[in-house]
Design an enzyme around this catalytic site. Structure first.
Site, short mmCIF file in Angstrom:
data_model
loop_
_atom_site.label_atom_id
_atom_site.label_comp_id
_atom_site.label_asym_id
_atom_site.label_seq_id
_atom_site.Cartn_x
_atom_site.Cartn_y
_atom_site.Cartn_z
CD GLU A 18 -2.37 1.25 2.84
OE1 GLU A 18 -3.26 0.45 3.11
OE2 GLU A 18 -1.97 2.12 3.66
CE1 TYR A 50 -10.05 10.33 -2.53
CE2 TYR A 50 -10.55 11.10 -0.32
CZ TYR A 50 -10.57 11.29 -1.69
OH TYR A 50 -11.08 12.45 -2.20
N GLY A 125 -13.56 5.36 6.62
CA GLY A 125 -12.68 6.50 6.86
C GLY A 125 -12.77 6.92 8.31
CE1 TYR A 179 -9.50 -1.28 11.48
CE2 TYR A 179 -11.60 -2.27 10.81
CZ TYR A 179 -10.66 -1.26 10.71
OH TYR A 179 -10.86 -0.23 9.82
CD GLN A 210 -4.91 -0.92 11.20
OE1 GLN A 210 -3.97 -0.90 10.40
NE2 GLN A 210 -5.76 0.07 11.35
P1 FAD Z 1 -16.78 0.18 9.27
O1 FAD Z 1 -16.72 -1.19 8.73
O2 FAD Z 1 -17.93 1.03 8.86
O3 FAD Z 1 -16.76 0.04 10.87
C1 FAD Z 1 -16.61 1.19 11.71
C2 FAD Z 1 -17.09 0.85 13.11
O4 FAD Z 1 -18.52 0.76 13.14
C3 FAD Z 1 -16.60 -0.48 13.66
O5 FAD Z 1 -16.43 -0.31 15.04
C4 FAD Z 1 -17.74 -1.46 13.38
O6 FAD Z 1 -17.78 -2.51 14.31
C5 FAD Z 1 -18.95 -0.55 13.50
N1 FAD Z 1 -20.03 -0.84 12.55
C6 FAD Z 1 -19.90 -1.18 11.24
N2 FAD Z 1 -21.08 -1.24 10.64
C7 FAD Z 1 -22.01 -0.91 11.57
C8 FAD Z 1 -23.42 -0.75 11.57
N3 FAD Z 1 -24.13 -0.96 10.44
N4 FAD Z 1 -24.05 -0.36 12.71
C9 FAD Z 1 -23.33 -0.13 13.84
N5 FAD Z 1 -21.98 -0.27 13.91
C10 FAD Z 1 -21.33 -0.64 12.79
N6 FAD Z 1 -8.79 5.37 6.30
C11 FAD Z 1 -8.75 6.38 5.40
O7 FAD Z 1 -9.25 7.47 5.70
N7 FAD Z 1 -8.16 6.21 4.17
C12 FAD Z 1 -7.61 5.03 3.80
O8 FAD Z 1 -7.09 4.91 2.69
C13 FAD Z 1 -7.66 3.93 4.72
N8 FAD Z 1 -7.15 2.72 4.40
C14 FAD Z 1 -7.28 1.67 5.27
C15 FAD Z 1 -6.84 0.39 4.88
C16 FAD Z 1 -6.96 -0.69 5.75
C17 FAD Z 1 -6.52 -2.06 5.31
C18 FAD Z 1 -7.50 -0.50 7.06
C19 FAD Z 1 -7.59 -1.65 8.03
C20 FAD Z 1 -7.94 0.77 7.46
C21 FAD Z 1 -7.85 1.85 6.56
N9 FAD Z 1 -8.31 3.12 6.90
C22 FAD Z 1 -8.26 4.16 6.00
C23 FAD Z 1 -8.84 3.39 8.25
C24 FAD Z 1 -10.36 3.17 8.36
O9 FAD Z 1 -11.03 4.12 7.56
C25 FAD Z 1 -10.73 3.34 9.82
O10 FAD Z 1 -10.21 2.28 10.58
C26 FAD Z 1 -12.19 3.60 10.15
O11 FAD Z 1 -12.26 4.03 11.50
C27 FAD Z 1 -13.10 2.39 10.01
O12 FAD Z 1 -13.26 2.04 8.70
P2 FAD Z 1 -14.05 0.69 8.31
O13 FAD Z 1 -14.17 0.68 6.86
O14 FAD Z 1 -13.44 -0.48 8.99
O15 FAD Z 1 -15.48 1.02 8.99
#
Ligand code: FAD
Length: 317
Positions: A18, A50, A125, A179, A210
């Site tokens: 990445e 991003y 994000g 995670y 992660q």
């Molecule tokens: P989600 O899957 O939406 O989860 C967020 C939280 O909400 C979790 O605690 C989950 O348990 C909970 N949850 C999920 N769905 C629901 C629901 N329907 N109702 C209630 N609770 C729910 N960030 C950036 O800004 N840019 C990047 O390029 C970037 N790249 C990344 C690449 C990787 C491999 C990883 C692991 C993380 C990356 N991140 C990036 C960070 C990421 O955006 C953050 O960790 C963010 O806080 C959570 O994103 P997610 O897509 O896991 O969220």
């Protein structure tokens, strides 16, 4: 080619990494020069992160402060297209919910489709710098699962405007984040797995984890995925430590544990040159065990620096 197809057709563990887009105003040439040595190890895909907007205060005449929205690292989509063109490698742009309405996301996906980009990593994000909680953009998505659903709907040929005639179905392969040490906002592992499964059920094809420094966390994570009926491939994310201060920074920014043995070894180092050696050796040992246990792909976080990854790749691929 899609990430899942690379995985399906592979006999051995794949290599991927990445990168971050350059800071606004910097040349893409520096990025090309940095990653060119990694191309020798035949990465099957390169992810491009991003970075959402930040708010800064600028001093104006008369001492007034003006709040400005800036993006420090724009260009994710263009970098993906440029890397494909330059190195003939598949790229995976990260798409985030924060900062986008559903319509803007659709336009971005249309651009990606025109560019022939077949993969996306769908993420929620983080919150805007300086804000405690993630606030969805009005008209945008609150969770990555909603974004996955939107992409899947386009893959089924349905766009936001359902009056569109002759709308073509996209065919994105959708990655999501997982995670092994729990997402920091989740109350517990059970709820985090519930929502992870929901993302997969909404149409995600694979999971990238992660970073973690203790392989047991990954092995437990994949066992729990199986137990929860999550059958998508899980790609481990790895990061070599390269400086003393990263021990605290990575632990607090990414909400992960640094194993005592690694933290102690770093502590004993005289300088960052020694830390780098310790970090690379640790990452090589982690990688070798993951390969032995048949991880589908090893995905390295460069965080802007690729030479440590080069040394690891040399030992592995
Ligand atoms: P989600 O899957 O939406 O989860 C967020 C939280 O909400 C979790 O605690 C989950 O348990 C909970 N949850 C999920 N769905 C629901 C629901 N329907 N109702 C209630 N609770 C729910 N960030 C950036 O800004 N840019 C990047 O390029 C970037 N790249 C990344 C690449 C990787 C491999 C990883 C692991 C993380 C990356 N991140 C990036 C960070 C990421 O955006 C953050 O960790 C963010 O806080 C959570 O994103 P997610 O897509 O896991 O969220």
């Amino acid at each position: 080619m899609k990430v899942v197809d690379h995985i399906k057709s592979a006999k051995n563990t794949l290599f991927s990494f990445e990168i971050l887009p350059p800071h606004a105003g910097e040349s893409i040439q520096t990025l090309f020069t940095n990653i060119a040595p990694l191309m020798e190890f035949k990465p099957k895909f390169i992810d491009v992160t991003y970075h959402r907007e930040e708010f800064i205060l600028k001093k104006r005449n008369g001492g007034l402060l003006e709040q400005k929205s800036i993006r420090k690292r724009p260009g994710t989509v263009a970098i993906c297209a440029a890397l494909m063109h330059k190195f003939g490698v598949d790229t995976v742009p990260h798409i985030i919910c924060g900062g986008f309405t559903r319509e803007e996301t659709e336009y971005a996906l249309i651009d990606l489709n025109y560019l022939g980009i077949e993969n996306v990593l769908a993420l929620r994000g983080d919150s805007i710098k300086g804000q405690n909680d993630f606030c969805p953009t009005p008209g945008g998505h609150a969770y990555a699962s909603d974004l996955v659903q939107q992409i899947k709907t386009m893959n089924d040929g349905r766009y936001i405007d359902d009056d569109l005639e002759n709308a073509i179905a996209t065919d994105f392969c959708i990655g999501i984040a997982g995670y092994p040490e729990k997402h920091f906002e989740a109350a517990n592992m059970t709820s985090d797995f519930k929502w992870l499964k929901h993302k997969v059920d909404c149409g995600a094809d694979y999971i990238v984890t992660q970073m973690f420094f203790d392989n047991r966390k990954y092995f437990e994570f994949i066992e729990r995925c199986k137990a929860e009926g999550i059958n998508a491939p899980v790609i481990p994310g790895l990061k070599p430590l390269t400086s003393k201060k990263q021990v605290q920074i990575l632990a607090s920014r990414f909400h992960i544990d640094i194993p005592e043995e690694l933290a102690d070894a770093v502590d004993k180092c005289k300088d960052d040159k020694e830390v780098r050696r310790v970090g690379i050796e640790w990452a090589i040992a982690q990688s070798k065990e993951l390969v032995a246990k048949k991880a589908p792909c090893l995905h390295y976080y460069s965080m802007g620096k690729s030479n440590a990854i080069q040394e690891i790749a040399q030992a592995l691929f």
